[in-house]
Motif scaffolding. Structure first.
Motif, mmCIF file in Angstrom:
data_model
loop_
_atom_site.group_PDB
_atom_site.id
_atom_site.type_symbol
_atom_site.label_atom_id
_atom_site.label_comp_id
_atom_site.label_asym_id
_atom_site.label_seq_id
_atom_site.Cartn_x
_atom_site.Cartn_y
_atom_site.Cartn_z
ATOM 1 N N ALA A 108 31.795 42.901 49.885
ATOM 2 C CA ALA A 108 32.991 42.809 49.040
ATOM 3 C C ALA A 108 32.735 42.039 47.748
ATOM 4 O O ALA A 108 33.571 42.021 46.860
ATOM 5 C CB ALA A 108 34.125 42.144 49.820
ATOM 6 N N TYR A 109 31.575 41.420 47.638
ATOM 7 C CA TYR A 109 31.257 40.611 46.463
ATOM 8 C C TYR A 109 30.972 41.514 45.264
ATOM 9 O O TYR A 109 30.228 42.483 45.359
ATOM 10 C CB TYR A 109 30.048 39.729 46.763
ATOM 11 C CG TYR A 109 29.700 38.784 45.654
ATOM 12 C CD1 TYR A 109 30.397 37.608 45.488
ATOM 13 C CD2 TYR A 109 28.673 39.065 44.773
ATOM 14 C CE1 TYR A 109 30.075 36.725 44.474
ATOM 15 C CE2 TYR A 109 28.343 38.195 43.752
ATOM 16 C CZ TYR A 109 29.058 37.025 43.620
ATOM 17 O OH TYR A 109 28.737 36.160 42.610
ATOM 18 N N ALA A 127 33.693 38.226 41.612
ATOM 19 C CA ALA A 127 34.841 38.133 42.509
ATOM 20 C C ALA A 127 34.355 38.302 43.939
ATOM 21 O O ALA A 127 33.616 39.231 44.231
ATOM 22 C CB ALA A 127 35.864 39.205 42.166
ATOM 23 N N ASP A 128 34.786 37.385 44.787
ATOM 24 C CA ASP A 128 34.455 37.512 46.202
ATOM 25 C C ASP A 128 35.682 38.015 46.953
ATOM 26 O O ASP A 128 36.718 38.301 46.354
ATOM 27 C CB ASP A 128 33.939 36.198 46.772
ATOM 28 C CG ASP A 128 34.952 35.070 46.655
ATOM 29 O OD1 ASP A 128 36.113 35.325 46.303
ATOM 30 O OD2 ASP A 128 34.574 33.920 46.942
ATOM 31 N N GLU A 129 35.565 38.116 48.248
ATOM 32 C CA GLU A 129 36.645 38.665 49.065
ATOM 33 C C GLU A 129 37.922 37.834 48.944
ATOM 34 O O GLU A 129 39.023 38.377 48.841
ATOM 35 C CB GLU A 129 36.188 38.725 50.525
ATOM 36 C CG GLU A 129 37.090 39.534 51.414
ATOM 37 C CD GLU A 129 36.469 39.732 52.788
ATOM 38 O OE1 GLU A 129 37.249 39.890 53.735
ATOM 39 O OE2 GLU A 129 35.243 39.739 52.903
ATOM 40 N N SER A 131 38.870 35.835 46.382
ATOM 41 C CA SER A 131 39.493 35.974 45.058
ATOM 42 C C SER A 131 40.172 37.334 44.912
ATOM 43 O O SER A 131 41.219 37.439 44.272
ATOM 44 C CB SER A 131 38.467 35.746 43.951
ATOM 45 O OG SER A 131 37.436 36.693 44.007
ATOM 46 N N LYS A 132 39.601 38.370 45.518
ATOM 47 C CA LYS A 132 40.244 39.686 45.473
ATOM 48 C C LYS A 132 41.567 39.679 46.228
ATOM 49 O O LYS A 132 42.577 40.215 45.747
ATOM 50 C CB LYS A 132 39.310 40.755 46.047
ATOM 51 C CG LYS A 132 38.145 41.085 45.153
ATOM 52 C CD LYS A 132 37.260 42.127 45.822
ATOM 53 C CE LYS A 132 36.058 42.454 44.986
ATOM 54 N NZ LYS A 132 35.218 43.476 45.617
ATOM 55 N N SER A 133 41.597 39.051 47.408
ATOM 56 C CA SER A 133 42.854 38.996 48.156
ATOM 57 C C SER A 133 43.872 38.118 47.449
ATOM 58 O O SER A 133 45.077 38.411 47.463
ATOM 59 C CB SER A 133 42.617 38.520 49.591
ATOM 60 O OG SER A 133 42.134 37.199 49.592
ATOM 61 N N TYR A 135 44.126 37.831 44.186
ATOM 62 C CA TYR A 135 44.629 38.646 43.087
ATOM 63 C C TYR A 135 45.679 39.637 43.593
ATOM 64 O O TYR A 135 46.714 39.832 42.961
ATOM 65 C CB TYR A 135 43.488 39.392 42.393
ATOM 66 C CG TYR A 135 43.988 40.305 41.305
ATOM 67 C CD1 TYR A 135 44.427 39.776 40.099
ATOM 68 C CD2 TYR A 135 44.036 41.686 41.489
ATOM 69 C CE1 TYR A 135 44.906 40.610 39.100
ATOM 70 C CE2 TYR A 135 44.517 42.515 40.500
ATOM 71 C CZ TYR A 135 44.947 41.975 39.309
ATOM 72 O OH TYR A 135 45.432 42.784 38.326
ATOM 73 N N LEU A 136 45.421 40.259 44.738
ATOM 74 C CA LEU A 136 46.401 41.195 45.303
ATOM 75 C C LEU A 136 47.705 40.487 45.646
ATOM 76 O O LEU A 136 48.791 41.036 45.456
ATOM 77 C CB LEU A 136 45.832 41.885 46.541
ATOM 78 C CG LEU A 136 44.706 42.886 46.288
ATOM 79 C CD1 LEU A 136 44.124 43.386 47.603
ATOM 80 C CD2 LEU A 136 45.201 44.055 45.444
#
Length: 152
Positions: A108-109, A127-129, A131-133, A135-136
């Motif tokens: 996911a990185y 962005a790692d996992e 930071s992505k979650s 952002y969502l």
């Protein structure tokens, strides 16, 4: 004689003394040297954001006293300065390689970067996992300038 050599006429041993006491020999520049293991330890401590003084203090504790380290705090500072000079032109490549290597540990990185025509790093995004979650969930992005108030 003749401004080139001296001639000793009288030598009194009682007036002679060593330049450095045996107990202070550890402080003479020729007697001080970081070993390869110590340099590697200091390098790893730098990677953990510990400065040269804290690195020296850890070595001092590990070796049972400053007199057993074989170097001083200034030697640790000088090592860091020499190391920084050595990696100076390669630091952008090292960042790119290090962050790219994280891709192997996490699918996911995400990491993207750009160099300019001089080979200087001009943009970095990662962005790692988590930071992505984030952002969502929140929809926010934080951008920062890491060169703010630096001398370079």
């Amino acid at each position: 004689m003749d401004g080139v050599m001296f001639e000793v006429h009288d030598f009194v041993e009682g007036h002679n003394h060593s330049m450095v006491a045996d107990s202070d020999m550890q402080f003479v520049r020729l007697a001080r040297k970081l070993t390869l293991i110590q340099e590697e330890t200091i390098y790893e401590l730098f990677n953990l954001n510990l400065g040269p003084v804290k690195a020296f203090n850890l070595l001092r504790t590990q070796y049972g006293g400053f007199e057993n380290v074989g170097a001083t705090k200034d030697d640790c500072k000088n090592f860091k300065q020499s190391f920084n000079c050595f990696i100076g032109e390669y630091d952008a490549e090292m960042i790119a390689q290090r962050l790219c290597a994280k891709k192997t540990f996490s699918s996911a990185y995400l990491f993207e970067y750009d160099f300019n025509y001089n080979g200087e790093l001009i943009r970095v995004f990662w962005a790692d996992e988590i930071s992505k979650s984030n952002y969502l969930a929140f929809g926010d992005i934080i951008s920062f300038d890491a060169t703010f108030k630096t001398n370079k």
